[in-house]
Each structure stands twice: as C-alpha cells, then as structure tokens.
Design a protein around this motif. Structure first.
Motif, PDB file in Angstrom:
ATOM      1  N   UNK A 101       0.841  -1.203   0.000  1.00 59.27           N
ATOM      2  CA  UNK A 101       0.000   0.000   0.000  1.00 59.27           C
ATOM      3  C   UNK A 101       0.874   1.251   0.000  1.00 59.27           C
ATOM      4  N   UNK A 102       0.280   2.364  -0.424  1.00 60.06           N
ATOM      5  CA  UNK A 102       0.957   3.667  -0.421  1.00 60.06           C
ATOM      6  C   UNK A 102       2.231   3.679  -1.268  1.00 60.06           C
ATOM      7  N   UNK A 103       2.202   2.939  -2.380  1.00 64.27           N
ATOM      8  CA  UNK A 103       3.347   2.871  -3.283  1.00 64.27           C
ATOM      9  C   UNK A 103       3.244   3.992  -4.329  1.00 64.27           C
ATOM     10  N   UNK A 104       4.366   4.640  -4.615  1.00 68.29           N
ATOM     11  CA  UNK A 104       4.378   5.706  -5.626  1.00 68.29           C
ATOM     12  C   UNK A 104       5.126   5.297  -6.895  1.00 68.29           C
ATOM     13  N   UNK A 105       6.033   4.330  -6.779  1.00 69.78           N
ATOM     14  CA  UNK A 105       6.756   3.846  -7.960  1.00 69.78           C
ATOM     15  C   UNK A 105       7.298   2.449  -7.689  1.00 69.78           C
ATOM     16  N   UNK A 106       7.609   1.723  -8.776  1.00 72.11           N
ATOM     17  CA  UNK A 106       8.153   0.377  -8.647  1.00 72.11           C
ATOM     18  C   UNK A 106       9.338   0.189  -9.589  1.00 72.11           C
ATOM     19  N   UNK A 107      10.210  -0.732  -9.220  1.00 74.83           N
ATOM     20  CA  UNK A 107      11.324  -1.177 -10.047  1.00 74.83           C
ATOM     21  C   UNK A 107      11.317  -2.701 -10.032  1.00 74.83           C
ATOM     22  N   UNK A 108      11.794  -3.310 -11.111  1.00 77.94           N
ATOM     23  CA  UNK A 108      11.810  -4.769 -11.179  1.00 77.94           C
ATOM     24  C   UNK A 108      13.046  -5.244 -11.927  1.00 77.94           C
ATOM     25  N   UNK A 109      13.530  -6.437 -11.564  1.00 82.10           N
ATOM     26  CA  UNK A 109      14.581  -7.100 -12.341  1.00 82.10           C
ATOM     27  C   UNK A 109      14.301  -8.597 -12.341  1.00 82.10           C
ATOM     28  N   UNK A 110      15.279  -9.388 -12.755  1.00 77.57           N
ATOM     29  CA  UNK A 110      15.006 -10.818 -12.883  1.00 77.57           C
ATOM     30  C   UNK A 110      14.855 -11.500 -11.536  1.00 77.57           C
ATOM     31  N   UNK A 111      15.216 -10.850 -10.446  1.00 74.26           N
ATOM     32  CA  UNK A 111      15.099 -11.449  -9.118  1.00 74.26           C
ATOM     33  C   UNK A 111      13.809 -11.071  -8.392  1.00 74.26           C
ATOM     34  N   UNK A 112      13.226  -9.903  -8.707  1.00 74.64           N
ATOM     35  CA  UNK A 112      12.047  -9.517  -7.952  1.00 74.64           C
ATOM     36  C   UNK A 112      11.586  -8.100  -8.210  1.00 74.64           C
ATOM     37  N   UNK A 113      10.920  -7.517  -7.195  1.00 78.62           N
ATOM     38  CA  UNK A 113      10.271  -6.218  -7.331  1.00 78.62           C
ATOM     39  C   UNK A 113      10.550  -5.364  -6.095  1.00 78.62           C
ATOM     40  N   UNK A 114      10.754  -4.061  -6.337  1.00 78.04           N
ATOM     41  CA  UNK A 114      10.958  -3.097  -5.255  1.00 78.04           C
ATOM     42  C   UNK A 114       9.941  -1.982  -5.415  1.00 78.04           C
ATOM     43  N   UNK A 116       8.604   1.837  -3.915  1.00 78.71           N
ATOM     44  CA  UNK A 116       8.906   3.024  -3.109  1.00 78.71           C
ATOM     45  C   UNK A 116       7.612   3.550  -2.519  1.00 78.71           C
ATOM     46  N   UNK A 117       7.561   3.681  -1.185  1.00 81.73           N
ATOM     47  CA  UNK A 117       6.362   4.153  -0.498  1.00 81.73           C
ATOM     48  C   UNK A 117       6.391   5.671  -0.321  1.00 81.73           C
ATOM     49  N   UNK A 118       5.209   6.222  -0.067  1.00 83.72           N
ATOM     50  CA  UNK A 118       5.086   7.673   0.096  1.00 83.72           C
ATOM     51  C   UNK A 118       5.940   8.196   1.244  1.00 83.72           C
ATOM     52  N   UNK A 119       6.174   7.369   2.252  1.00 81.44           N
ATOM     53  CA  UNK A 119       6.942   7.822   3.415  1.00 81.44           C
ATOM     54  C   UNK A 119       8.445   7.650   3.238  1.00 81.44           C
ATOM     55  N   UNK A 120       8.885   7.205   2.052  1.00 81.45           N
ATOM     56  CA  UNK A 120      10.314   7.074   1.793  1.00 81.45           C
ATOM     57  C   UNK A 120      10.916   5.742   2.171  1.00 81.45           C
ATOM     58  N   UNK A 121      10.096   4.806   2.635  1.00 83.09           N
ATOM     59  CA  UNK A 121      10.579   3.452   2.898  1.00 83.09           C
ATOM     60  C   UNK A 121      10.284   2.564   1.685  1.00 83.09           C
ATOM     61  N   UNK A 122      10.764   1.335   1.722  1.00 84.77           N
ATOM     62  CA  UNK A 122      10.660   0.450   0.568  1.00 84.77           C
ATOM     63  C   UNK A 122       9.949  -0.849   0.912  1.00 84.77           C
ATOM     64  N   UNK A 123       9.222  -1.394  -0.062  1.00 82.76           N
ATOM     65  CA  UNK A 123       8.693  -2.754  -0.004  1.00 82.76           C
ATOM     66  C   UNK A 123       9.517  -3.596  -0.981  1.00 82.76           C
ATOM     67  N   UNK A 124       9.830  -4.834  -0.602  1.00 82.96           N
ATOM     68  CA  UNK A 124      10.702  -5.672  -1.430  1.00 82.96           C
ATOM     69  C   UNK A 124      10.195  -7.108  -1.405  1.00 82.96           C
ATOM     70  N   UNK A 125      10.112  -7.750  -2.560  1.00 83.77           N
ATOM     71  CA  UNK A 125       9.719  -9.160  -2.604  1.00 83.77           C
ATOM     72  C   UNK A 125      10.841 -10.030  -2.054  1.00 83.77           C
ATOM     73  N   UNK A 126      10.490 -11.220  -1.615  1.00 82.14           N
ATOM     74  CA  UNK A 126      11.417 -12.047  -0.835  1.00 82.14           C
ATOM     75  C   UNK A 126      12.610 -12.571  -1.623  1.00 82.14           C
ATOM     76  N   UNK A 127      12.524 -12.599  -2.955  1.00 80.60           N
ATOM     77  CA  UNK A 127      13.628 -13.142  -3.741  1.00 80.60           C
ATOM     78  C   UNK A 127      14.725 -12.154  -4.058  1.00 80.60           C
ATOM     79  N   UNK A 128      14.548 -10.886  -3.717  1.00 81.14           N
ATOM     80  CA  UNK A 128      15.540  -9.863  -4.043  1.00 81.14           C
ATOM     81  C   UNK A 128      16.789  -9.997  -3.178  1.00 81.14           C
TER      82      UNK A 128
END
Length: 266
Positions: A101-114, A116-128
């Motif tokens: 939730x509260x995501x403003x942008x995303x990045x992805x590569x062959x390992x997973x997804x990152x 960026x949240x509105x508060x400046x913290x990050x969400x990251x999938x477990x394979x990264x």
C-alpha cells in the motif's frame, strides 16, 4: 517515446510492429531480456506485446495505473490509490505484491520487485538480493535496480545516494555529500546526475570495464533554470507553439518553426 505519445524503435523484436502502432503513451518499459514490452497510456490503461509464456502480458484489464515496471518474466503496475498489481512468473515471489500500500513507484529485475512508499521506505519481494538492506532504507525519493544483477541505487532526501551490491570505480564517500538529483541503473553500469547537471558514470564490477560514454555530459547548467525551462516547454506544447523557442509553426504538411526552424516533433 516521442512527445506525442508514440514510439520510435531501433533494432529488431517480435513485438516491434505491434508496439509501433501504440498511441497516447506516457511511459514504456522493456523486459530484462528484451523479449516483451509494456506501455502505460495517458488514460491509465496498459498495453503489452511479445513473449507471454508466463502471462506477463495479461494486463488488458488494468486501469488507473500510474507507474509500470518489467522484470525478466513479470510485469508490475502501481494504481493511483497506491496499491500494486503484478502478473507473470512468480518462482521467486516477484509477483507477491498484493498487500503493498501507499506505493508511488516500482522497479523490477530478474530477481524480484521493489516498491517506493510515500513515506520514503521500501517494499521488497522475498527473492531480491540484499532484501534486508532495502528494508532498512528511509527517506528515499527514487530507486533504480540493475536489471541483470544484484546492484541498486537509492536516492535520498538531500541528494545522497545509497549503494547496494558490489560497485567498483566510484567514490562512495562522494555520493554521501548530497548533491545528486537523478539516478539510473543499467545492466552493467549506473549513472548519477549532480546539481550542476553533470552525468557521473560508474560500473558494477561485471569483470571488465563497461562504459556508455556519458560521463562528463552536462544536461543543464543550473538546476532552477533547467526546471523552469522544462515547465516552459510543456506549456508551449500545450499551446501548440514550438517547445524550444515559442515560435509559431508554418507549413501545410511538414511544419517547421518560423523562428528557430526546428521541425514540429509532437
């Protein structure tokens, strides 16, 4: 991506002909391996073409999308409400983003997804790789990940850059001085633009020196002037004038500016 929302494409690709027919685009992303392409339209819908082996192009039902990203075999989209959609291969949990939730942008590569949240913290999938280090980040304003490797750049408030992964040929202390305004990570090298508009380039330790030849390029001389000129150009385009000088376009078919002579490209 042209100013009128269409694509110009060099090289070959099974998706090239279909992608050239797309209109009203505001962003485009190509997969890590270059075998599929995804476009974000100005109305918030998404189009895709190319390899669909894992269902990574099954995005026709997406709406209200504000940001997209592609990995090797998955596609990610951020909705206007800050939630995230993902389709495609999920062997490394790269599509496990439904609770974000509260995501403003995303990045992805062959390992997973990152994300960026509105508060400046990050969400990251477990394979990264370096997942725990991603989760420790605060005050981030931009993230860029190496599409083929384990390297990431994070731009923080104040212009400091955090490096995750093995990066050589760069002064880590210099990045902490806080004078950067933009970042980008490619497959084997990365870029940072400082407040003077100069591009700095560095490689990611791929085993040999790799360069895009952009180091030292000056994109602008003054940050305030650059931002003002960008705003002025957008306004000129809206009004139907030349974005470069504000002149009127003349000509029946191939219109050119009556002042600077540049061809109308939007």
């Amino acid at each position: 991506l042209t100013s009128d929302g269409m694509l110009m494409i060099s090289g070959d690709g099974d998706w090239k002909e279909q992608a050239l027919s797309w209109t009203e685009l505001q962003d485009v992303q190509i997969s890590t391996d270059g075998d599929f392409i995804v476009g974000l339209k100005k109305n918030g819908t998404v189009v895709a073409a190319g390899n669909n082996r894992y269902g990574q192009c099954e995005i026709s039902s997406w709406k209200d999308i504000v940001c997209i990203a592609c990995g090797a075999s998955h596609t990610v989209g951020v909705r206007s409400d800050g939630t995230v959609l993902a389709v495609g291969r999920n062997n490394d949990s790269e599509c496990d983003v439904s609770t974000w939730k509260n995501i403003v942008s995303v990045e992805a590569n062959f390992r997973g997804t990152v994300g960026l949240k509105r508060d400046g913290t990050l969400c990251v999938t477990s394979g990264m790789t370096n997942r725990s280090k991603f989760l420790d980040i605060k005050d981030a304003i931009a993230v860029s990940v190496d599409k083929h490797g384990d390297t990431a750049l994070i731009l923080k408030l104040g212009g400091k850059i955090v490096l995750l992964g093995e990066i050589i040929n760069i002064d880590d202390k210099k990045l902490k001085w806080g004078n950067y305004v933009a970042i980008a990570a490619a497959s084997y090298y990365g870029f940072a633009v400082n407040t003077e508009g100069i591009v700095e380039e560095f490689d990611f330790g791929a085993g040999e020196s790799v360069s895009a030849g952009l180091a030292g390029t000056q994109l602008f001389e003054n940050l305030d002037d650059y931002e003002n000129e960008s705003s002025n150009r957008r306004q000129r385009v809206k009004q139907g004038f030349c974005p470069y000088c504000g002149g009127e376009f003349k000509g029946l078919f191939g219109k050119n500016c009556s002042v600077c002579g540049k061809k109308k490209d939007y």
